[in-house]
Design an enzyme around this catalytic site. Sequence first.
Site, mmCIF file in Angstrom:
data_model
loop_
_atom_site.group_PDB
_atom_site.id
_atom_site.type_symbol
_atom_site.label_atom_id
_atom_site.label_comp_id
_atom_site.label_asym_id
_atom_site.label_seq_id
_atom_site.Cartn_x
_atom_site.Cartn_y
_atom_site.Cartn_z
ATOM 1 N N LYS A 145 22.841 18.484 36.225
ATOM 2 C CA LYS A 145 22.799 19.600 37.191
ATOM 3 C C LYS A 145 24.080 19.649 38.027
ATOM 4 O O LYS A 145 24.636 20.719 38.270
ATOM 5 C CB LYS A 145 21.601 19.431 38.142
ATOM 6 C CG LYS A 145 20.254 19.449 37.450
ATOM 7 C CD LYS A 145 19.122 19.135 38.412
ATOM 8 C CE LYS A 145 19.091 17.715 38.926
ATOM 9 N NZ LYS A 145 18.750 16.688 37.932
ATOM 10 N N GLN A 180 16.242 16.189 41.029
ATOM 11 C CA GLN A 180 15.210 15.687 40.100
ATOM 12 C C GLN A 180 15.012 16.679 38.945
ATOM 13 O O GLN A 180 15.962 17.371 38.591
ATOM 14 C CB GLN A 180 13.883 15.422 40.840
ATOM 15 C CG GLN A 180 13.900 14.207 41.767
ATOM 16 C CD GLN A 180 14.591 14.420 43.095
ATOM 17 O OE1 GLN A 180 14.285 15.347 43.809
ATOM 18 N NE2 GLN A 180 15.517 13.568 43.442
ATOM 19 N N THR A 238 8.231 12.241 41.806
ATOM 20 C CA THR A 238 8.820 12.079 43.127
ATOM 21 C C THR A 238 7.901 12.742 44.155
ATOM 22 O O THR A 238 6.789 13.171 43.814
ATOM 23 C CB THR A 238 10.274 12.607 43.141
ATOM 24 O OG1 THR A 238 10.898 12.196 44.356
ATOM 25 C CG2 THR A 238 10.334 14.127 42.999
ATOM 26 N N ASP A 250 18.567 14.035 35.945
ATOM 27 C CA ASP A 250 19.824 13.576 35.351
ATOM 28 C C ASP A 250 20.252 14.400 34.142
ATOM 29 O O ASP A 250 20.897 13.901 33.212
ATOM 30 C CB ASP A 250 19.733 12.084 34.955
ATOM 31 C CG ASP A 250 19.357 11.210 36.137
ATOM 32 O OD1 ASP A 250 19.784 11.538 37.249
ATOM 33 O OD2 ASP A 250 18.645 10.219 35.942
ATOM 34 N N GLY A 279 21.595 2.587 39.130
ATOM 35 C CA GLY A 279 22.252 1.863 38.045
ATOM 36 C C GLY A 279 21.285 1.356 36.978
ATOM 37 O O GLY A 279 21.684 0.661 36.039
ATOM 38 N N GLY A 320 21.187 11.727 42.310
ATOM 39 C CA GLY A 320 22.582 11.343 42.124
ATOM 40 C C GLY A 320 23.199 12.366 41.185
ATOM 41 O O GLY A 320 22.808 12.458 40.023
ATOM 42 N N HIS A 321 24.088 13.187 41.703
ATOM 43 C CA HIS A 321 24.668 14.290 40.920
ATOM 44 C C HIS A 321 26.161 14.026 40.714
ATOM 45 O O HIS A 321 26.920 13.949 41.683
ATOM 46 C CB HIS A 321 24.453 15.624 41.656
ATOM 47 C CG HIS A 321 22.997 15.984 41.811
ATOM 48 N ND1 HIS A 321 22.562 17.069 42.515
ATOM 49 C CD2 HIS A 321 21.874 15.389 41.329
ATOM 50 C CE1 HIS A 321 21.243 17.129 42.463
ATOM 51 N NE2 HIS A 321 20.801 16.118 41.757
ATOM 52 N N THR A 322 26.564 13.918 39.457
ATOM 53 C CA THR A 322 27.953 13.552 39.166
ATOM 54 C C THR A 322 28.795 14.785 38.903
ATOM 55 O O THR A 322 28.405 15.651 38.109
ATOM 56 C CB THR A 322 28.000 12.645 37.915
ATOM 57 O OG1 THR A 322 26.916 11.718 37.998
ATOM 58 C CG2 THR A 322 29.317 11.908 37.800
ATOM 59 N N ASN A 334 17.557 10.006 46.617
ATOM 60 C CA ASN A 334 17.063 9.537 45.314
ATOM 61 C C ASN A 334 17.846 10.265 44.210
ATOM 62 O O ASN A 334 17.978 9.765 43.099
ATOM 63 C CB ASN A 334 15.543 9.772 45.169
ATOM 64 C CG ASN A 334 15.099 11.176 45.574
ATOM 65 O OD1 ASN A 334 15.873 11.969 46.106
ATOM 66 N ND2 ASN A 334 13.843 11.490 45.323
HETATM 67 P P1 GDP Z 1 22.199 15.231 37.529
HETATM 68 O O1 GDP Z 1 21.394 14.291 38.361
HETATM 69 O O2 GDP Z 1 21.373 16.204 36.794
HETATM 70 O O3 GDP Z 1 23.311 15.887 38.293
HETATM 71 O O4 GDP Z 1 22.902 14.327 36.413
HETATM 72 P P2 GDP Z 1 23.649 12.911 36.614
HETATM 73 O O5 GDP Z 1 24.970 13.162 37.214
HETATM 74 O O6 GDP Z 1 22.755 11.936 37.290
HETATM 75 O O7 GDP Z 1 23.752 12.419 35.119
HETATM 76 C C1 GDP Z 1 24.391 13.177 34.155
HETATM 77 C C2 GDP Z 1 25.532 12.332 33.551
HETATM 78 O O8 GDP Z 1 26.027 12.974 32.401
HETATM 79 C C3 GDP Z 1 26.726 12.177 34.483
HETATM 80 O O9 GDP Z 1 27.322 10.944 34.239
HETATM 81 C C4 GDP Z 1 27.644 13.311 34.052
HETATM 82 O O10 GDP Z 1 29.016 13.049 34.321
HETATM 83 C C5 GDP Z 1 27.402 13.327 32.560
HETATM 84 N N1 GDP Z 1 27.526 14.629 31.891
HETATM 85 C C6 GDP Z 1 27.139 15.862 32.333
HETATM 86 N N2 GDP Z 1 27.320 16.784 31.357
HETATM 87 C C7 GDP Z 1 27.824 16.126 30.287
HETATM 88 C C8 GDP Z 1 28.189 16.520 28.959
HETATM 89 O O11 GDP Z 1 28.062 17.666 28.545
HETATM 90 N N3 GDP Z 1 28.644 15.527 28.133
HETATM 91 C C9 GDP Z 1 28.766 14.234 28.517
HETATM 92 N N4 GDP Z 1 29.214 13.353 27.647
HETATM 93 N N5 GDP Z 1 28.433 13.827 29.764
HETATM 94 C C10 GDP Z 1 27.952 14.758 30.624
HETATM 95 P P1 IMO Z 2 18.513 13.628 40.038
HETATM 96 O O1 IMO Z 2 18.578 14.714 41.088
HETATM 97 C C1 IMO Z 2 16.116 10.774 37.785
HETATM 98 C C2 IMO Z 2 12.534 9.176 39.789
HETATM 99 C C3 IMO Z 2 12.584 7.681 40.083
HETATM 100 C C4 IMO Z 2 11.106 7.328 39.987
HETATM 101 C C5 IMO Z 2 10.431 8.571 40.576
HETATM 102 C C6 IMO Z 2 10.016 8.412 42.032
HETATM 103 O O2 IMO Z 2 19.704 12.755 40.021
HETATM 104 O O3 IMO Z 2 18.138 14.187 38.713
HETATM 105 P P2 IMO Z 2 11.419 8.368 44.289
HETATM 106 O O4 IMO Z 2 12.487 7.440 44.757
HETATM 107 O O5 IMO Z 2 11.838 9.790 44.197
HETATM 108 O O6 IMO Z 2 10.139 8.194 45.056
HETATM 109 O O7 IMO Z 2 11.092 7.870 42.780
HETATM 110 O O8 IMO Z 2 11.364 9.626 40.463
HETATM 111 N N1 IMO Z 2 13.678 9.947 40.308
HETATM 112 C C7 IMO Z 2 14.703 10.378 39.555
HETATM 113 N N2 IMO Z 2 14.996 10.165 38.249
HETATM 114 N N3 IMO Z 2 16.926 11.551 38.528
HETATM 115 C C8 IMO Z 2 16.634 11.792 39.829
HETATM 116 O O9 IMO Z 2 17.337 12.674 40.574
HETATM 117 C C9 IMO Z 2 15.507 11.157 40.404
HETATM 118 N N4 IMO Z 2 14.958 11.164 41.636
HETATM 119 C C10 IMO Z 2 13.835 10.432 41.561
HETATM 120 O O10 IMO Z 2 13.351 6.999 39.128
HETATM 121 O O11 IMO Z 2 10.713 7.238 38.644
HETATM 122 MG MG MG Z 3 21.116 12.240 38.643
#
Ligand code: GDP
Ligand code: IMO
Ligand code: MG
Length: 430
Positions: free
Chosen positions: A16, A230, A245, A13, A308, A40-42, A38
């Site tokens: 990426k 991850q 993971t 998170d 969530g 979630g990329h926003t 597993n």
């Molecule tokens: P990922 O799994 O690495 O792709 O990251 P996620 O999407 O799960 O979580 C990153 C969160 O931070 C998302 O809600 C993005 O929209 C938000 N985000 C990414 N870069 C920035 C930033 O520079 N500033 C802020 N405020 N939010 C960001």
């Molecule tokens: P992105 O790509 C954050 C964590 C889970 C749990 C552990 C094992 O969005 O960064 P799993 O379901 O993979 O067997 O769970 O890994 N986990 C993540 N945490 N971002 C992720 O992906 C994750 N994918 C798995 O919360 O602790």
């Molecule tokens: Mg994520």
Amino acid sequence: MGISAIIGGQWGDEGKGKIVDFLAEDADLIARYSGGNNAGHTIENEFGKFALHLVPCGVGWEKTKNIIGNGTVVDPKILIEEITLVEESNLPGEIFVSNKAHIVMPYHITIDTLEEKKRAQQSMHEMGIEAIGTTGRGIGPAYSDKITRIGFRMEDLLTPEKMIEKLKIILQDKNEIIKKIYNAEPLDYSFIVNEIMSWAKRLNKYIVNTDKIMMKSLKSKEKILLEGAQGVLLDIDHGTYPYVTSSNSTIGGAISGLGLNPKKINKVSGVFKSYCTRVGAGPFPTEIHGMHAEEIRQQAREFGTTTGRPRRIGWFDAVAAKYSVSINGMDSMILTKLDILDNWDTIQICTSYKINGKSTSEFPSNELDFKECEPIYEVFDGWKEKTSDIDKYSELNSIAKKYIDSLEKIVGIPIDIISTGPHREATILR
Ligand code: GDP
Ligand code: IMO
Ligand code: MG
């Protein structure tokens, strides 16, 4: 030209998705190599805001080929939902799924949930086994079947009648486990058969030999982006085992998870938040609790994109970051969420740990060492000035610049991209 890898440097998170969406403007091919839904990329761009779980984040650009590689595990139901969303939202990239990627079957999801429940029992705790806090998406059990060679691959959906025959035997065994070990409701064969038939119909045209697409792309000297899922510290081998993971999120996973020539990887970049978060259980040396953590969680909306769940919050951990850099050969850092620090009086960076009274800058590999691990911090002045949505380095205030310089010195590699907001445009290329 060549291959650039974008890898999560922390516990996932890091942002990426946002960074891949930004960089994909110049890319021809974007590939996911590990994990499943597993992840979630926003992304936020002119098409809207999307949380992608399987489809690579290059899909927002025309002429991009977006590959879900052989190293991933695919829940067809989720993939269909996501492809439908992409189509309805007019996201222009093309999508391909490797014929060799393994399928997350409904019984994997059931077993993931049951295994996790069992690990959470008090009797397990007394035996030294703890819940991991998996996403409950069936990821571990799907990889486990891949290893024991009873998994289904996406190519099986091209001959669904054969798949259904094989399922009869496999489901019998799975239902035995579900009933006898976990005392839970078995799954219905005809329900899964209907699912398979509908998956096959909808996904048929996306399932291809992606190795050929990758090779052709390399031969034509196209630009390839590898989208990590991850983060390094969740890697099955190099992460904080067992709280990890089930796949290799590190650069090694990209090579096996796509069938890549390792010599063609030109650049490895690690995405790091300017603080740390973690979802689920496991070591987190710089974790902070209470009001301050809650304030950051609310301000930065730190809740899991997939489940969530509230994310745990901590200070930037440079010991962990250096470890990530070294085992992936990272050439540069991409720093996200700089804007979240805008109102902080001071900013802390953990530069070493004290373990059993001894100072160290090495990231422990043993779970027990983490229990004794005390973070040692350097404290920096906050800038108390808005940086959000800035897209030019020259527009950053001098205190923020000093903080970025210090972070580079401490971790030992340059920061070449800085993110100042969730939108694609809120990005500084240095
Ligand atoms: P990922 O799994 O690495 O792709 O990251 P996620 O999407 O799960 O979580 C990153 C969160 O931070 C998302 O809600 C993005 O929209 C938000 N985000 C990414 N870069 C920035 C930033 O520079 N500033 C802020 N405020 N939010 C960001
Ligand atoms: P992105 O790509 C954050 C964590 C889970 C749990 C552990 C094992 O969005 O960064 P799993 O379901 O993979 O067997 O769970 O890994 N986990 C993540 N945490 N971002 C992720 O992906 C994750 N994918 C798995 O919360 O602790
Ligand atoms: Mg994520």
